[in-house]
Design an enzyme around this catalytic site. Structure first.
Site, PDB file in Angstrom:
ATOM      1  N   HIS A   1      -3.882  -2.775  -4.947  1.00 19.77           N
ATOM      2  CA  HIS A   1      -2.484  -2.329  -4.969  1.00 19.77           C
ATOM      3  C   HIS A   1      -1.893  -2.441  -6.363  1.00 19.77           C
ATOM      4  O   HIS A   1      -0.997  -1.705  -6.725  1.00 19.77           O
ATOM      5  CB  HIS A   1      -1.661  -3.104  -3.940  1.00 19.77           C
ATOM      6  CG  HIS A   1      -1.910  -2.611  -2.551  1.00 19.77           C
ATOM      7  ND1 HIS A   1      -2.747  -3.257  -1.689  1.00 19.77           N
ATOM      8  CD2 HIS A   1      -1.484  -1.501  -1.928  1.00 19.77           C
ATOM      9  CE1 HIS A   1      -2.811  -2.567  -0.566  1.00 19.77           C
ATOM     10  NE2 HIS A   1      -2.058  -1.501  -0.681  1.00 19.77           N
TER      11      HIS A   1
ATOM     12  N   GLU B   1      -7.128   5.607   8.654  1.00 19.88           N
ATOM     13  CA  GLU B   1      -7.699   4.794   7.580  1.00 19.88           C
ATOM     14  C   GLU B   1      -8.720   3.789   8.095  1.00 19.88           C
ATOM     15  O   GLU B   1      -9.189   2.939   7.352  1.00 19.88           O
ATOM     16  CB  GLU B   1      -6.604   4.120   6.749  1.00 19.88           C
ATOM     17  CG  GLU B   1      -5.643   3.265   7.518  1.00 19.88           C
ATOM     18  CD  GLU B   1      -4.565   2.648   6.636  1.00 19.88           C
ATOM     19  OE1 GLU B   1      -4.701   2.646   5.415  1.00 19.88           O
ATOM     20  OE2 GLU B   1      -3.587   2.144   7.214  1.00 19.88           O
TER      21      GLU B   1
ATOM     22  N   ASP C   1      -8.378   2.779   2.291  1.00 23.65           N
ATOM     23  CA  ASP C   1      -8.893   1.868   3.314  1.00 23.65           C
ATOM     24  C   ASP C   1     -10.053   2.499   4.082  1.00 23.65           C
ATOM     25  O   ASP C   1     -10.994   1.816   4.469  1.00 23.65           O
ATOM     26  CB  ASP C   1      -7.773   1.442   4.271  1.00 23.65           C
ATOM     27  CG  ASP C   1      -7.000   0.259   3.710  1.00 23.65           C
ATOM     28  OD1 ASP C   1      -7.640  -0.664   3.180  1.00 23.65           O
ATOM     29  OD2 ASP C   1      -5.757   0.275   3.755  1.00 23.65           O
TER      30      ASP C   1
ATOM     31  N   CYS D   1      -3.300  10.867   1.921  1.00 28.03           N
ATOM     32  CA  CYS D   1      -2.388  10.137   1.031  1.00 28.03           C
ATOM     33  C   CYS D   1      -3.093   9.024   0.251  1.00 28.03           C
ATOM     34  O   CYS D   1      -2.463   8.336  -0.531  1.00 28.03           O
ATOM     35  CB  CYS D   1      -1.204   9.577   1.815  1.00 28.03           C
ATOM     36  SG  CYS D   1      -1.673   8.339   3.014  1.00 28.03           S
TER      37      CYS D   1
HETATM   38  C1  PEP Z   1      -4.934   4.077   1.972  1.00 30.20           C
HETATM   39  O1  PEP Z   1      -5.454   3.099   2.514  1.00 30.20           O
HETATM   40  O2  PEP Z   1      -5.577   5.052   1.525  1.00 30.20           O
HETATM   41  C2  PEP Z   1      -3.472   4.135   1.798  1.00 30.20           C
HETATM   42  C3  PEP Z   1      -2.877   5.228   1.367  1.00 30.20           C
HETATM   43  O3  PEP Z   1      -2.757   3.004   2.055  1.00 30.20           O
HETATM   44  P1  PEP Z   1      -2.723   1.730   1.049  1.00 30.20           P
HETATM   45  O4  PEP Z   1      -3.354   2.163  -0.240  1.00 30.20           O
HETATM   46  O5  PEP Z   1      -1.308   1.341   0.908  1.00 30.20           O
HETATM   47  O6  PEP Z   1      -3.538   0.722   1.810  1.00 30.20           O
HETATM   48 MG    MG Z   2      -4.249   1.656   3.590  1.00 28.90          MG
END
Ligand code: PEP
Ligand code: MG
Length: 539
Positions: free
Chosen positions: A188, A430, A454, A501
């Site tokens: 993150h 995910e 994920d 996303c």
């Molecule tokens: C993902 O897992 O691709 C996602 C968009 O969520 P995050 O990156 O916040 O886990």
């Molecule tokens: Mg995610």
């Protein structure tokens, strides 16, 4: 000149002085106290000044980075008055007869080490806060006055690693680049750095050391290279590359306002991933068609208590109003994994990424999720809201969430609130389970959005936060693409739309492949929108 190779997460160039984060704790401050009473007074005074400074920083950051990020300083203010810290420092001064500096440094180090040794990710994060306040107090005691820990001007932030909650406190006018010894490129922290739109290098290794603090440096985010003390030739070449990058960016700006249509006339949505109000501005700046992912958990981090329904409502309303009727997909909190909070009492987990996180927390602590849902339904009147649930693995979970939605609406009705009753609801794909059960899930929801970060982590059994797995990471792994394709097929058969996303949405090597699968929406960091739009228009 030294050249250190790392891994880049954002393509741009920056030139500036390094600021090595966390260096103060290394200095040895041992000194006996000449006058214990005087040292106790100095200690108490330093606490008061530090508190005032933090108050100022908090006030300032409320304006620039929003409430979620400013809350970090609230936490540090509380730490300043922590009874254990105070008792230990005062005892050292009065009984061991050491200076205030020595008492602060020893206590700070001891406490940070203790916190780190717990192995609990949330408690370990607090060690960083203890180090921060220790450095602040030492700075004051050394006569640094009202100086904060960070230089005023723009600088390249160098550190061993950064936590997401630390990264969000920096703004683009202060930090022009990140240079980290470690870190996971799909963490993150990397996502936040990318959404700030500044060059960020990870995994530079031990060669990047504290002794380079204040040294002139250049980051080549195209090649993943950090130049320390660059020679004239390198500096000139970096300047030229930067000019070129800026020129390309300007050309991309011409694409603003244009439609996202492929050569064959297929139209797709290009949306933005956001977390803070500053990101929402960046999304508008880059002409996002909407928001495809608002990572709502950022508002929950760095605080002692969960945000209230009112806090959440105010933020969501603001986001919806700023987006002026464009679609806004707000994901319910994905707390847990690397984003731990103290107010949900989970014991330490061996594998928090597979643990009590996201909707699992919501189902275990329904009040926490219902508070968010109530705020969302109330804010829904101010724009074009969609709600999205993370980490879904089965239709049964969706049914349980629907029960909570119904309860949240009933609670609002009983209170006599006005709110939006019908909010289109989707889920993230995910987990491999969600992709495999996409046909069943598609009957329960209004849309899908594939979280490739994920999905890759769980499909390839590859910890996205680990700094050791780069050689095994394969972005766009066939298994992940196949799962995405399966989900797309099932979504369309059920007549719902599907977006992507995760980070892969911005990787233009896969744009054509995603379009072939029939992906309807791409949601990427604001700074990636125009580049992706250019790619789509060229296909
Ligand atoms: C993902 O897992 O691709 C996602 C968009 O969520 P995050 O990156 O916040 O886990
Ligand atoms: Mg995610």
């Amino acid at each position: 000149m030294r050249v250190i190779q790392g891994i880049s997460v954002y393509e741009d160039i920056c030139i500036g002085r390094l600021f090595y984060y966390g260096r103060r704790n290394q200095e040895n401050q041992y000194a006996p106290a000449k006058d214990c009473q005087r040292e106790l007074q100095r200690y108490e005074q330093a606490i008061m000044i530090a508190w005032e400074q933090l108050q100022d920083v908090q006030r300032q950051s409320l304006k620039t980075v929003g409430e979620a990020n400013a809350a970090i300083f609230e936490m540090q203010k509380l730490l300043l008055r922590d009874p254990e810290f105070t008792e230990s420092a005062e005892r050292m001064i009065s009984q061991e007869k050491v200076s205030a500096e020595c008492a602060v440094q020893t206590t700070g180090r001891y406490m940070a080490k203790q916190l780190e040794e717990t192995g609990d990710p949330y408690i370990m994060e607090r060690a960083q806060d203890v180090r921060d306040i220790t450095a602040r107090l030492l700075n004051i005691l050394e006569g640094g006055g009202k100086e904060t820990n960070f230089p005023d001007g723009p600088f390249i932030l160098a550190a061993e690693d950064l936590l997401p909650s630390e990264t969000v406190q920096f703004t683009k006018d202060k930090v022009i680049g990140f240079a980290l010894c470690g870190g996971g490129v799909r963490s993150h922290t990397a996502i936040l750095a990318k959404s700030m739109g500044i060059p960020a290098l990870f995994k530079l290794g031990d060669e990047l050391r504290e002794e380079f603090d204040a040294v002139l440096a250049a980051i080549d985010g195209f090649e993943g290279v950090l130049y320390l003390d660059p020679d004239e030739e390198t500096l000139n070449s970096m300047r030229r590359k930067k000019e070129e990058a800026d020129r390309r960016r300007l050309l991309l700006n011409d694409l603003k306002g244009k439609r996202n249509v492929t050569g064959s006339g297929r139209s797709v949505k290009v949306f933005a991933n956001v977390g803070t109000m500053a990101d929402v501005w960046a999304a508008r700046e880059n002409d996002a068609g909407g928001i495809g992912l608002l990572r709502s958990e950022l508002l929950y981090l760095g605080r002692r208590e969960a945000p209230s329904e009112e806090d959440l409502f105010v933020f969501y309303r603001q986001v919806l109003e700023r987006m002026e009727g464009k679609e806004v997909v707000i994901r319910t909190f994905d707390i847990g994994a690397d984003k731990q909070v103290p107010y949900v009492g989970t014991a330490r987990e061996e594998n928090p990424a597979l643990g009590l996180r996201a909707i699992r927390l919501g189902l275990r602590y329904p009040e926490l999720l219902k508070t968010q849902l109530r705020a969302l339904y109330r804010a829904g009147r101010y724009g074009c809201l969609r709600i999205m649930y993370p980490m879904i693995t089965s239709p049964e979970e969706v049914c349980q969430l629907k029960t909570l939605e119904e309860q949240a609406r009933q609670e609002l009705s009983h209170r006599g609130e006005t709110f939006l009753e019908q909010v289109p609801t989707g889920i993230m794909i995910e987990t491999p389970a969600a992709a495999l059960l996409a046909g069943e899930l598609a009957k329960e929801v209004d849309f899908f959005s594939v979280g490739t970060n994920d999905l890759t982590q769980f499909t390839l059994a590859l910890d996205r936060g680990s700094g050791y797995l780069e050689q095994f990471a394969d972005p766009g792994h066939r298994a992940v693409l196949r799962l995405t394709e399966m989900a797309a097929k099932q979504a369309h058969e059920a007549g719902i739309w599907i977006g992507v996303c995760g980070d892969l949405a911005a990787d233009t090597r896969f744009t054509e492949r995603f379009l072939e699968m029939g992906i309807d929406e791409f949601s990427v960091a604001p700074g990636e929108i125009l580049r992706l739009r250019q790619k789509i228009r060229g296909l």
